[in-house]
Design a protein around this motif. Structure first.
Motif, PDB file in Angstrom:
ATOM      1  N   PHE A   1      -5.932  12.152  -1.884  1.00  0.00           N
ATOM      2  CA  PHE A   1      -5.086  10.993  -1.633  1.00  0.00           C
ATOM      3  C   PHE A   1      -5.437   9.889  -2.612  1.00  0.00           C
ATOM      4  CE2 PHE A   1      -4.483  12.644   2.786  1.00  0.00           C
ATOM      5  CZ  PHE A   1      -3.111  12.825   2.672  1.00  0.00           C
ATOM      6  N   CYS A   2      -4.439   9.507  -3.390  1.00  0.00           N
ATOM      7  CA  CYS A   2      -4.518   8.354  -4.276  1.00  0.00           C
ATOM      8  C   CYS A   2      -3.841   7.207  -3.531  1.00  0.00           C
ATOM      9  CB  CYS A   2      -3.762   8.659  -5.569  1.00  0.00           C
ATOM     10  SG  CYS A   2      -3.500   7.235  -6.646  1.00  0.00           S
ATOM     11  N   TYR A   3      -4.362   6.015  -3.688  1.00  0.00           N
ATOM     12  CA  TYR A   3      -3.740   4.842  -3.068  1.00  0.00           C
ATOM     13  C   TYR A   3      -3.347   3.845  -4.140  1.00  0.00           C
ATOM     14  CZ  TYR A   3      -5.344   6.636   1.351  1.00  0.00           C
ATOM     15  OH  TYR A   3      -5.528   7.438   2.444  1.00  0.00           O
ATOM     16  N   LEU A   4      -2.140   3.348  -4.011  1.00  0.00           N
ATOM     17  CA  LEU A   4      -1.684   2.228  -4.803  1.00  0.00           C
ATOM     18  C   LEU A   4      -1.851   1.000  -3.919  1.00  0.00           C
ATOM     19  CD1 LEU A   4      -0.033   0.852  -7.135  1.00  0.00           C
ATOM     20  CD2 LEU A   4       1.954   1.268  -5.701  1.00  0.00           C
ATOM     21  N   VAL A   5      -2.517  -0.010  -4.429  1.00  0.00           N
ATOM     22  CA  VAL A   5      -2.655  -1.287  -3.732  1.00  0.00           C
ATOM     23  C   VAL A   5      -2.133  -2.351  -4.688  1.00  0.00           C
ATOM     24  CG1 VAL A   5      -4.253  -2.953  -2.709  1.00  0.00           C
ATOM     25  CG2 VAL A   5      -4.673  -0.491  -2.436  1.00  0.00           C
ATOM     26  N   ALA A   6      -1.217  -3.191  -4.210  1.00  0.00           N
ATOM     27  CA  ALA A   6      -0.607  -4.194  -5.084  1.00  0.00           C
ATOM     28  C   ALA A   6      -0.367  -5.494  -4.340  1.00  0.00           C
ATOM     29  CB  ALA A   6       0.714  -3.668  -5.645  1.00  0.00           C
TER      30      ALA A   6
ATOM     31  N   GLY B   1      -7.747  11.928 -13.258  1.00  0.00           N
ATOM     32  CA  GLY B   1      -6.559  11.257 -13.767  1.00  0.00           C
ATOM     33  C   GLY B   1      -6.851   9.973 -14.526  1.00  0.00           C
ATOM     34  N   ASN B   2      -8.099   9.557 -14.528  1.00  0.00           N
ATOM     35  CA  ASN B   2      -8.458   8.272 -15.145  1.00  0.00           C
ATOM     36  C   ASN B   2      -8.019   8.155 -16.598  1.00  0.00           C
ATOM     37  OD1 ASN B   2      -9.724   7.742 -12.716  1.00  0.00           O
ATOM     38  ND2 ASN B   2     -11.778   7.561 -13.578  1.00  0.00           N
ATOM     39  N   LYS B   3      -8.345   9.172 -17.388  1.00  0.00           N
ATOM     40  CA  LYS B   3      -8.081   9.101 -18.828  1.00  0.00           C
ATOM     41  C   LYS B   3      -6.593   8.911 -19.112  1.00  0.00           C
ATOM     42  CE  LYS B   3      -8.703  11.623 -23.132  1.00  0.00           C
ATOM     43  NZ  LYS B   3      -9.154  12.873 -23.748  1.00  0.00           N
ATOM     44  N   LYS B   4      -5.756   9.723 -18.514  1.00  0.00           N
ATOM     45  CA  LYS B   4      -4.316   9.670 -18.779  1.00  0.00           C
ATOM     46  C   LYS B   4      -3.710   8.361 -18.265  1.00  0.00           C
ATOM     47  CE  LYS B   4      -1.175  12.310 -20.260  1.00  0.00           C
ATOM     48  NZ  LYS B   4      -0.849  12.413 -21.668  1.00  0.00           N
ATOM     49  N   VAL B   5      -4.084   7.946 -17.049  1.00  0.00           N
ATOM     50  CA  VAL B   5      -3.535   6.696 -16.504  1.00  0.00           C
ATOM     51  C   VAL B   5      -3.974   5.514 -17.365  1.00  0.00           C
ATOM     52  CG1 VAL B   5      -3.530   5.122 -14.525  1.00  0.00           C
ATOM     53  CG2 VAL B   5      -3.303   7.581 -14.148  1.00  0.00           C
ATOM     54  N   LYS B   6      -5.220   5.521 -17.813  1.00  0.00           N
ATOM     55  CA  LYS B   6      -5.703   4.447 -18.696  1.00  0.00           C
ATOM     56  C   LYS B   6      -4.912   4.436 -20.005  1.00  0.00           C
ATOM     57  CE  LYS B   6      -9.849   2.754 -21.023  1.00  0.00           C
ATOM     58  NZ  LYS B   6      -9.947   1.414 -20.500  1.00  0.00           N
ATOM     59  N   GLU B   7      -4.702   5.620 -20.592  1.00  0.00           N
ATOM     60  CA  GLU B   7      -3.939   5.712 -21.839  1.00  0.00           C
ATOM     61  C   GLU B   7      -2.511   5.187 -21.665  1.00  0.00           C
ATOM     62  OE1 GLU B   7      -4.121   9.844 -22.901  1.00  0.00           O
ATOM     63  OE2 GLU B   7      -6.163   9.679 -23.678  1.00  0.00           O
TER      64      GLU B   7
ATOM     65  N   VAL C   1       0.852  -1.192   0.000  1.00  0.00           N
ATOM     66  CA  VAL C   1       0.000   0.000   0.000  1.00  0.00           C
ATOM     67  C   VAL C   1       0.884   1.237   0.000  1.00  0.00           C
ATOM     68  CG1 VAL C   1      -1.745   1.329   1.258  1.00  0.00           C
ATOM     69  CG2 VAL C   1      -1.828  -1.170   1.292  1.00  0.00           C
ATOM     70  N   GLU C   2       0.546   2.171  -0.852  1.00  0.00           N
ATOM     71  CA  GLU C   2       1.249   3.452  -0.889  1.00  0.00           C
ATOM     72  C   GLU C   2       0.215   4.561  -0.996  1.00  0.00           C
ATOM     73  OE1 GLU C   2       4.659   5.828  -0.814  1.00  0.00           O
ATOM     74  OE2 GLU C   2       4.591   3.648  -0.655  1.00  0.00           O
ATOM     75  N   GLN C   3       0.275   5.526  -0.092  1.00  0.00           N
ATOM     76  CA  GLN C   3      -0.598   6.701  -0.134  1.00  0.00           C
ATOM     77  C   GLN C   3       0.164   7.833  -0.812  1.00  0.00           C
ATOM     78  OE1 GLN C   3      -1.173   9.109   3.460  1.00  0.00           O
ATOM     79  NE2 GLN C   3      -3.375   8.865   3.167  1.00  0.00           N
ATOM     80  N   ILE C   4      -0.459   8.439  -1.827  1.00  0.00           N
ATOM     81  CA  ILE C   4       0.206   9.474  -2.612  1.00  0.00           C
ATOM     82  C   ILE C   4      -0.745  10.663  -2.761  1.00  0.00           C
ATOM     83  CG2 ILE C   4       1.373   9.986  -4.789  1.00  0.00           C
ATOM     84  CD1 ILE C   4       1.379   6.796  -5.157  1.00  0.00           C
ATOM     85  N   LYS C   5      -0.318  11.844  -2.311  1.00  0.00           N
ATOM     86  CA  LYS C   5      -1.137  13.045  -2.473  1.00  0.00           C
ATOM     87  C   LYS C   5      -0.961  13.557  -3.896  1.00  0.00           C
ATOM     88  CE  LYS C   5      -1.140  15.889   0.978  1.00  0.00           C
ATOM     89  NZ  LYS C   5      -0.845  17.011   1.906  1.00  0.00           N
TER      90      LYS C   5
ATOM     91  N   ALA D   1      -1.538  -4.597  -9.628  1.00  0.00           N
ATOM     92  CA  ALA D   1      -1.824  -3.432  -8.807  1.00  0.00           C
ATOM     93  C   ALA D   1      -3.077  -2.712  -9.280  1.00  0.00           C
ATOM     94  CB  ALA D   1      -0.633  -2.470  -8.865  1.00  0.00           C
ATOM     95  N   LEU D   2      -3.552  -1.821  -8.414  1.00  0.00           N
ATOM     96  CA  LEU D   2      -4.624  -0.910  -8.777  1.00  0.00           C
ATOM     97  C   LEU D   2      -4.351   0.440  -8.133  1.00  0.00           C
ATOM     98  CD1 LEU D   2      -6.691  -0.456  -6.147  1.00  0.00           C
ATOM     99  CD2 LEU D   2      -7.457  -2.717  -6.807  1.00  0.00           C
ATOM    100  N   PHE D   3      -4.895   1.476  -8.750  1.00  0.00           N
ATOM    101  CA  PHE D   3      -4.900   2.802  -8.154  1.00  0.00           C
ATOM    102  C   PHE D   3      -6.314   3.100  -7.709  1.00  0.00           C
ATOM    103  CE2 PHE D   3      -1.107   4.355 -10.768  1.00  0.00           C
ATOM    104  CZ  PHE D   3      -0.281   4.497  -9.661  1.00  0.00           C
ATOM    105  N   ILE D   4      -6.446   3.695  -6.539  1.00  0.00           N
ATOM    106  CA  ILE D   4      -7.723   4.210  -6.067  1.00  0.00           C
ATOM    107  C   ILE D   4      -7.644   5.735  -6.183  1.00  0.00           C
ATOM    108  CG2 ILE D   4      -9.306   4.409  -4.104  1.00  0.00           C
ATOM    109  CD1 ILE D   4      -8.017   1.769  -3.036  1.00  0.00           C
ATOM    110  N   ASP D   5      -8.549   6.322  -6.946  1.00  0.00           N
ATOM    111  CA  ASP D   5      -8.659   7.779  -7.111  1.00  0.00           C
ATOM    112  C   ASP D   5      -7.370   8.457  -7.591  1.00  0.00           C
ATOM    113  OD1 ASP D   5     -11.308   7.545  -6.294  1.00  0.00           O
ATOM    114  OD2 ASP D   5     -10.905   8.140  -4.234  1.00  0.00           O
ATOM    115  N   PRO D   6      -6.879   8.109  -8.777  1.00  0.00           N
ATOM    116  CA  PRO D   6      -5.681   8.775  -9.313  1.00  0.00           C
ATOM    117  C   PRO D   6      -6.042  10.141  -9.894  1.00  0.00           C
ATOM    118  CG  PRO D   6      -6.470   7.194 -10.898  1.00  0.00           C
ATOM    119  CD  PRO D   6      -7.375   7.083  -9.696  1.00  0.00           C
ATOM    120  N   ALA D   7      -6.031  11.155  -9.075  1.00  0.00           N
ATOM    121  CA  ALA D   7      -6.605  12.456  -9.428  1.00  0.00           C
ATOM    122  C   ALA D   7      -5.558  13.525  -9.720  1.00  0.00           C
ATOM    123  CB  ALA D   7      -7.534  12.910  -8.311  1.00  0.00           C
ATOM    124  N   GLY D   8      -4.537  13.169 -10.451  1.00  0.00           N
ATOM    125  CA  GLY D   8      -3.504  14.131 -10.808  1.00  0.00           C
ATOM    126  C   GLY D   8      -2.137  13.479 -10.782  1.00  0.00           C
ATOM    127  N   ASN D   9      -1.136  14.213 -11.261  1.00  0.00           N
ATOM    128  CA  ASN D   9       0.244  13.723 -11.287  1.00  0.00           C
ATOM    129  C   ASN D   9       0.339  12.351 -11.957  1.00  0.00           C
ATOM    130  OD1 ASN D   9      -0.322  15.217  -8.526  1.00  0.00           O
ATOM    131  ND2 ASN D   9       1.768  15.754  -9.167  1.00  0.00           N
TER     132      ASN D   9
END
Length: 163
Positions: free
Chosen positions: A25-30, A75-81, A14-18, A37-45
């Motif tokens: 707060f975006c969370y990486l869970v792997a 951030g969904n569109k860019k991360v998906k791309e 688990v990694e919490q990333i602002k 892995a998955l990202f929860i709420d990747p809302a920037g960067n």
């Protein structure tokens, strides 16, 4: 990165990333074994997030949104791309926040619009990455169908904007 042990074995990372200008707060869970892995709420960067998973040798399987507000989905569109990961959100959130009104609001705030969900979930569903299983808990309030994600072995609860 934080790694959690289940039965003496390290399973969940688990990694919490602002991220973003609203400091979401975006969370990486792997899974430490499979590196899924998955990202929860990747809302920037987004590029930084993708660079991070690349450096950690992780394969992003899902982008999961706790709710459809643009400050959590921008951030969904860019991360998906960049990764090919599938977007997952609650079935009603995907309908509500894909309306023209929601798009207008997102644009007014300067957010990138999210594509529609590739998969939808409801209360009780389970999202799996490797050996890690997150149960979907429907928690309406902040939005019509806000969700939390619960990992029972280490008692993790990823709750977005639930209050």
């Amino acid at each position: 990165m934080k790694a959690n042990k289940v039965g003496g074995m390290t399973v969940m990372i688990v990694e919490q990333i602002k991220v973003g200008f609203m400091d979401v707060f975006c969370y990486l869970v792997a899974c430490s074994r499979t590196r899924e892995a998955l990202f929860i709420d990747p809302a920037g960067n987004e590029k930084d997030l993708v660079n991070f998973i690349t450096q950690e040798n992780l394969a992003l399987k899902y982008i999961v949104n706790t709710h459809g507000h643009a400050d959590h989905t921008c951030g969904n569109k860019k991360v998906k791309e960049l990764t090919g990961a599938r977007i997952v959100m609650h079935e009603i959130d995907d309908q509500v926040f894909s309306t023209p009104e929601a798009h207008t609001m997102a644009r007014e705030w300067g957010f990138e619009l999210s594509p529609r969900a590739d998969e939808t979930v409801k209360d009780g569903d389970v999202i799996v990455v490797g050996d890690v299983a997150l149960q979907v808990i429907h928690t309406p309030g902040h939005s019509p169908d806000h969700i939390c994600l619960h990992e029972p072995h280490e008692a993790w609860l990823f709750c977005g904007d639930a209050y």
